[in-house]
Design a protein around this motif. Structure first.
Motif, short mmCIF file in Angstrom:
data_model
loop_
_atom_site.label_atom_id
_atom_site.label_comp_id
_atom_site.label_asym_id
_atom_site.label_seq_id
_atom_site.Cartn_x
_atom_site.Cartn_y
_atom_site.Cartn_z
N LEU A 14 0.83 -1.20 0.00
CA LEU A 14 0.00 0.00 0.00
C LEU A 14 0.87 1.26 0.00
N VAL A 18 1.40 4.22 -2.95
CA VAL A 18 1.31 5.66 -2.71
C VAL A 18 2.56 6.35 -3.26
N CYS A 100 1.49 7.14 4.83
CA CYS A 100 0.50 6.06 4.73
C CYS A 100 0.76 4.98 5.77
N TRP A 133 -4.40 5.01 2.64
CA TRP A 133 -3.95 5.21 1.27
C TRP A 133 -4.29 6.63 0.80
#
Length: 172
Positions: A14, A18, A100, A133
């Motif tokens: 994730l 990003v 994140c 996110w």
């Protein structure tokens, strides 16, 4: 695969997504020449290997010179200023990815700051994943960080170190 390993891999993926999205946006909008203010000084110092105004930003130069050399080796013929500008873009995108990860850590079920007791490890909900996110992408695409990602200055590197210290403080 254990649940904690799976969660760690998903968190890393994730954060990497990003960083990749932000780096792609920076690449599409980066400049190939020096920007005004101190950007020219930072580029000249990267080229010469030193000579920046006090305090000199040694970490910027130590990390920047190999990056610029690698950039010029992989993309020959590109302007030198473009390599310096992309050095800032990489650090800004990594700062967004760490943001994140920090938010994912804070949203973990049972998380308590500076707790000596182990946290309950329950699966994170989709709202936690999507919220972290979005926060990372919004951080990376915010005006302030985006502007600093496009110029050869130390602010993006400082943003990365700030995000790293915050992430470590939250995680430990």
């Amino acid at each position: 695969m254990s649940p904690s390993l799976r969660r760690g891999l998903l968190s890393g993926a994730l954060a990497a997504s990003v960083s990749a999205i932000c780096l792609f946006a920076y690449w599409l909008t980066h400049g190939s020449g020096p920007f005004w203010q101190d950007s020219g000084l930072f580029l000249a110092a990267l080229r010469a290997g030193g000579g920046l105004l006090p305090p000199g930003y040694p970490v910027y130069l130590i990390l920047g010179r190999p990056f610029v050399a690698l950039f010029e080796m992989l993309l020959p013929g590109r302007p030198f200023a473009e390599a310096g500008n992309m050095f800032s873009a990489v650090w800004a995108s990594l700062a967004a990815g760490l943001t994140c990860l920090s938010i994912l850590t804070l949203q973990r079920s049972g998380y308590r700051f500076f707790s000596s007791e182990p946290a309950r490890m329950e699966p994170a909900s989709w709202s936690n994943w999507s919220g972290a996110w979005l926060a990372g992408v919004f951080t990376g695409l915010s005006y302030s960080l985006w502007f600093q990602a496009l110029t050869a200055e130390a602010y993006a590197l400082n943003a990365f170190f700030t995000a790293a210290v915050l992430f470590l403080a939250i995680s430990l």
